[in-house]
Design an enzyme around this catalytic site. Sequence first.
Site, PDB file in Angstrom:
ATOM      1  CG  HIS A 378      -2.265   0.625   0.949  1.00  0.00           C
ATOM      2  ND1 HIS A 378      -2.476   1.527  -0.066  1.00  0.00           N
ATOM      3  CD2 HIS A 378      -3.464   0.477   1.569  1.00  0.00           C
ATOM      4  CE1 HIS A 378      -3.738   1.916  -0.060  1.00  0.00           C
ATOM      5  NE2 HIS A 378      -4.364   1.291   0.918  1.00  0.00           N
ATOM      6  CG  ASP A 382      -4.216   4.367  -5.467  1.00  0.00           C
ATOM      7  OD1 ASP A 382      -4.542   3.396  -6.176  1.00  0.00           O
ATOM      8  OD2 ASP A 382      -4.062   5.525  -5.907  1.00  0.00           O
TER       9      ASP A 382
END
Length: 407
Positions: A378, A382
């Site tokens: 992450h 995204d």
Amino acid sequence: MATEIKAPTFPESVADGVVATWHKKPGEACSRDELLVDIETDKVVLEVVAPADGVLKEILKNEDDTVLSEEVIAIFEAGAAATASAPADESTPASAESPAGTEEPILSPAARKIANEKGIDPTTISGTGKGGRVTKEDVVRHAEQKPAPAVAAAPVVQASSAPRVEATTPVFAGERTEKRVPMTRLRARVAQRLVEAQQTAAMLTTFNEVNMKPVMELRARYKDQFEKRHGVRLGFMSFFVKACAEALRRYPAVNASIDGNDIVYHGYQDIGVAVSSDRGLVVPVLRNAENMSLADIEAKIREYGKKAQGGKLDIEDMTGGTFTISNGGVFGSLLSTPILNPPQSAILGMHKIQERPMAVNGQVEILPMMNLALSYDHRLLDGKEAVTFLVTIKELLEDPARILLEL
């Protein structure tokens, strides 16, 4: 003339190795290209052979010692004769005349490990190596010819590197036994990398499901012609590799990696395919997968599978990789969260194909469905990018013509 025996040159991804087994003792005669020592790294076992006919004069690194790339591990005397105190060479006629079954043959570490795991008596294997040495291929070939042994009523679970337990060893009901064995270097390295991945990456997993009916119908329609034309069977993995290659082209961030404060975008798609071997899980890499055909992919995966089972994967085969595919479905896994293979930013998990009732245009149909899992970093990706990447793979597989047409 004295010659230094050095450890092999390790690539940058391998920091060091461990001396696994010395096959010769100081003062023992050696033939050119005869195996001297096995060096185990966190990826493969490397063999060091004699540079010429001569004698192993001195061992500088003992078994279980850590060695660096090109570090001197022994001194070899080319052209010298064996000393009187040295043990007789196993290839001499004396050993060959020994009655069958009275002495255990010489096995390489990899051959012994496979024999232990499969419960094969080494004395029943015919060696084809130097001096009658039993090689990995000899054990694999013997296992294929030998019928599977009957399962004992109370089997003893043991690690692959532990000594073989004889079938006659009694196991008493209610006995609470334990066995402690050291981790293999490969298993230790895998454990270290998995922990590092979870500690350093902001790992998250997104899921989806794919209707495998179109791919299955296409495969059933052309599999015979495909195998006849290309000499390999058409499997599901080649479709997934091609779908991932196309999705990686559309979403280059998934193919990227983090290096310090920089993001490295790779202009190629080297896709690793997780393969199970006797030494554990290994991930050989399909180089430039974006340029490979379905037949090329299937042939390469088959080649890697054979090399993995025979313990012949090279470090170069498993070095690098910008994305990984792991297929737990072959073992029956229905759903899992794969762990990243650092420094890659994503890994795709395939699972078991299972028929399920699905709503299609207001009607319930029974379809072969597969769960897909994409674990990603992450820090780099995204949620929107990761989800759309996985959806792209789903769409390509549900309409496989788009893979060939790059639509």
